[in-house]
Scaffold this active site. Structure first.
Site, PDB file in Angstrom:
ATOM      1  N   HIS A 196     -98.708 -23.415  46.137  1.00  0.00           N
ATOM      2  CA  HIS A 196    -100.023 -23.854  45.659  1.00  0.00           C
ATOM      3  C   HIS A 196    -101.045 -22.727  45.621  1.00  0.00           C
ATOM      4  O   HIS A 196    -102.126 -22.862  45.064  1.00  0.00           O
ATOM      5  CB  HIS A 196    -100.536 -25.007  46.541  1.00  0.00           C
ATOM      6  CG  HIS A 196    -101.378 -26.010  45.807  1.00  0.00           C
ATOM      7  ND1 HIS A 196    -102.226 -25.654  44.792  1.00  0.00           N
ATOM      8  CD2 HIS A 196    -101.483 -27.361  45.923  1.00  0.00           C
ATOM      9  CE1 HIS A 196    -102.842 -26.732  44.332  1.00  0.00           C
ATOM     10  NE2 HIS A 196    -102.388 -27.800  45.005  1.00  0.00           N
TER      11      HIS A 196
ATOM     12  N   ASP B 201    -101.233 -24.813  40.346  1.00  0.00           N
ATOM     13  CA  ASP B 201    -101.724 -26.116  40.792  1.00  0.00           C
ATOM     14  C   ASP B 201    -100.831 -27.231  40.246  1.00  0.00           C
ATOM     15  O   ASP B 201     -99.968 -26.996  39.408  1.00  0.00           O
ATOM     16  CB  ASP B 201    -103.166 -26.313  40.311  1.00  0.00           C
ATOM     17  CG  ASP B 201    -104.057 -25.189  40.810  1.00  0.00           C
ATOM     18  OD1 ASP B 201    -103.875 -24.758  41.974  1.00  0.00           O
ATOM     19  OD2 ASP B 201    -104.889 -24.703  40.026  1.00  0.00           O
TER      20      ASP B 201
END
Lengths: 326, 403
Positions: B377, B381
């Protein structure tokens, strides 16, 4: 049976001899001042009157001689009791004791037996000088062929002396003069106490105290003090050192895991040393701390009371040793 | 010339190497280039060849022993070597081995056990004061006396301490009994280290999407009809993944400090379970440039080598994306952990026939497969990961790769 009766140790011993002499005409008594005087502590009081000078003989101050006479009498069919006033005088008769009394039965393959009992009164700690203060008990424990008895109560003294007189083996019977006037329950009915059977004088779970002679009383006093601090001590009185009741001592150690051995002899190769060694060999895995010995100092006994106190085992020294285990 | 053979470095992270097999015995004559010993790092094995013609004079490290890289494992001598020089080399090598802090003999359980030394007032700290009965009881009850505090005189461990320890053990039955201890070595150890590192440094998210595997079955059927060879679904998956990675290059990257490095090569790693419970990830370099057929044979070769532990160092290095397929174990979906240095990993579930609602609210039975994409992450995203996964799904469901 009247077990309530209390008499002192001198009376108990007197009863033992009287009963045995009444029972068995071969039982005789010899020693310095045992007859007319009735013993310096009155242990043989009245025996001359009852049994006559044939069986109760005052001897000259000649330990070697009358121990030899006792051995001869024993070999030829009598059951003599010989009194050596104090253990300090036993060395005068050591050749007779170690080489003849202890060995004849063995060396003749049992053709001769020496059913002789030597009684002697320990006067340790009385301030009578170093040559009137020894027990010499370990000497006799280390002489195979002898049995060694060390009573601490009137009851034990009587029962054990009667067994000693009847025993076919030679017996060294150590009395403690300071216990003579101590009273204790002694049944009027006849009883015997077998050799090799220790007595647990007080039950406990946290510590075993093994003691002999008057030191049993010191151990009991120490146990009382220790209980106030939550330590429950068991007091074991072996009563006879030869034969020794190892089983009772070992079982006690297995229960308590700690042991203090109290000895009225020097620590080197002494009674406590032997018991400590037995425990180390046979109950090692049950020990929760070192085996503690409380013995006399390795010095001739002094005369000054404060020094005597430093030298001999006592209640305080037992407590100190015990506390090192907790 | 006296030639010293060292434990080689086969791997960047390698600290130690293990001798797998001596192919020559001490005293054997060996010619130049002849294979003398097989060594192994935590991931790969390697055969050392003799650099010269001579005699395998002395072996210092036995089979299954692990030593730090650079340790002398053998000495090769030539006929003309002086005995003095040889003796000196042997002494030096033996000294070096003696100084190793790490025990060279492998599996000794005591050595990895974390023992807490008791603080006792003694000259020798390793000596523990304990009474005989306490020792016996501890032994009978399997207690570790190094973990018991002595409260007796002189901090001796006494009976009471052991009884208390026994009691405490009874009170807290939550501590499970040890059945067996397995030392963390080799592949297991490196997996543990790398998975921990990855899990702790890269914040992972996993997204899942179901794909219709009908097209994959179709591709496989065509391939098999044409080539008479079996086609691995992994080959089709890798092919589809390379296409998705070309479309979404960010998933083919490495994060380093404040930089994301996007790789030009697409090297796809394929996780292979080993029989002895290990795991290794051989890498198919430039997977995007390979035809399906090439991918298929490469995979077959690598998997076989992996299972035989014959993979070369070059064959496990340089991966930029990983696929982990647990379909054969009847897993539907899972959350794979990233391979360190990589941004994403694809977890592949089994293909199972399911009733699927299709156009006009009718139901069809279709072979379905769940794709699980774990991603870092820090780099991408969720929305982008969803797009990547959708692209992959569409590719798998529709593409017609060149066989």
């Amino acid at each position: 049976m009247s077990t309530q009766r209390e008499i002192n140790m001198a009376e108990a011993l007197n009863e033992a001899m009287r009963e045995e002499m009444r029972r068995d005409p071969t039982v005789i008594l010899m020693g310095e001042d045992v007859g007319v005087l009735g013993g310096v502590y009155g242990v043989s009081k009245g025996l001359l009157d009852e049994f006559g000078p044939e069986r109760v003989r005052d001897t000259p101050i000649s330990e070697d001689g009358f121990v030899g006479a006792g051995i001869g009498a024993a070999i030829t069919g009598l059951n003599p009791i010989v009194e050596i006033m104090y253990p300090d005088f036993l060395p005068c008769a050591m050749n007779q004791i170690t080489n003849h009394m202890a060995k004849l039965r063995y060396m003749t393959g049992g053709q001769l037996t020496v059913p002789l009992t030597i009684r002697s009164a320990i006067i340790q700690g009385r301030g009578s000088g170093a040559d009137h203060a020894q027990t010499l008990i370990p000497w006799f424990v280390q002489t195979p062929g002898l049995k060694v008895v060390v009573p601490s109560t009137p009851y034990d003294a009587k029962g054990l002396l009667k067994t000693a007189i009847r025993d076919k083996a030679p017996v060294m019977f150590f009395e403690t003069a300071k216990l003579y006037l101590n009273k204790g329950p002694v049944p009027e009915d006849e009883y015997l106490i077998p050799f090799g059977k220790a007595d647990i004088k007080r039950e406990g779970t946290d510590l075993t105290i093994v003691a002999i002679c008057n030191l049993v009383l010191e151990a009991l006093e120490a146990a009382k003090e220790l209980e106030k601090e939550g330590i429950k001590a068991e007091v074991v009185d072996p009563r006879t050192l030869v034969p020794l009741d190892k089983e009772t001592i070992i079982n006690s150690v297995k229960k308590t895991n700690r042991i203090v051995v109290v000895d009225n002899n020097p620590s080197a190769c002494g009674v406590a040393a032997e018991i400590a060694a037995i425990v180390a060999e046979e109950a090692f895995d049950y020990l929760d701390g070192p085996i503690m010995r409380v013995a006399t100092l390795q010095i001739p006994e002094p005369v000054a009371p404060p020094l005597i106190k430093l030298m001999l085992p006592n209640k305080e020294k037992i407590i100190t040793a015990a506390k090192k285990l907790f | 010339m006296v030639k010293i053979i060292f434990m080689p470095r086969l791997d960047e992270e390698q600290e130690k190497g293990m001798v797998v097999e001596w192919l020559k015995a001490q005293g054997d004559f060996i010619s130049q280039g002849e294979e003398i010993v097989e060594v192994m790092s935590e991931k790969v094995s390697f055969i050392i060849e003799s650099p010269l013609k001579g005699t395998l004079h002395k072996i210092f490290v036995e089979v299954a022993e692990e030593v730090p890289i650079g340790t002398t494992i053998a000495i090769i001598s030539e006929v003309e070597d002086s005995p003095d020089l040889l003796a000196k080399a042997i002494v030096e090598a033996e000294e070096q081995l003696k100084q190793l802090e790490i025990p060279i003999v492998a599996t000794k359980i005591e050595e990895i056990e974390v023992t807490q030394k008791r603080e006792v007032v003694e000259v020798k700290p390793e000596r523990i004061k304990i009474s005989p009965i306490a020792k016996r009881l501890a032994k009978e009850h399997g207690l570790d006396i190094t973990k018991i505090e002595g409260t007796g005189p002189g901090v001796r461990i006494v009976k009471e301490d052991i009884l208390r320890a026994i009691e405490q053990r009874r009170v807290i039955p939550a501590v499970p009994e040890e059945v067996e201890r397995i030392r963390l070595t080799g592949v297991r150890k490196i997996i543990a280290e790398r998975m921990t590192q990855s899990y702790q440094t890269a914040p992972h998210v996993t997204v899942m999407m179901e794909a219709d595997a009908s097209n994959m079955a179709k591709i496989r059927k065509e391939f098999e009809e044409k080539t008479r060879a079996r086609l691995s679904y992994n080959a089709i998956l890798i092919k589809a993944v390379t296409e998705a990675l070309q479309a979404y290059k960010i998933f083919n990257s490495t994060i380093e400090g404040n930089e994301i490095r996007i790789h030009t090569n697409i090297n796809v790693g394929l996780a292979v379970a080993l029989e002895d419970s290990g795991l290794i990830v051989p890498v198919i370099p430039d997977a995007d440039k390979k035809l399906l057929k090439e991918l298929n044979t490469t995979i077959e070769d690598l998997v076989q080598k992996a299972r035989q532990k014959k993979l070369l160092l070059s064959e496990v290095k340089g991966g930029t994306f990983t696929i982990s397929n647990l379909g054969m174990y009847e897993i539907d979906g899972f959350t794979p952990i990233l391979t360190p240095q990589q941004t994403a990993i694809l977890g592949v579930g089994r293909i199972a026939k399911k009733p699927i609602v299709v156009d006009e609210d009718s139901i069809e039975i279709k072979p379905m497969m769940i794709l699980s994409l774990s991603f870092d992450h820090r780099v991408v995203d969720g929305a982008l990961a969803a797009q990547f996964l959708r692209h992959l799904k569409n590719t798998l469901e529709t593409f017609t790769p060149v066989l």
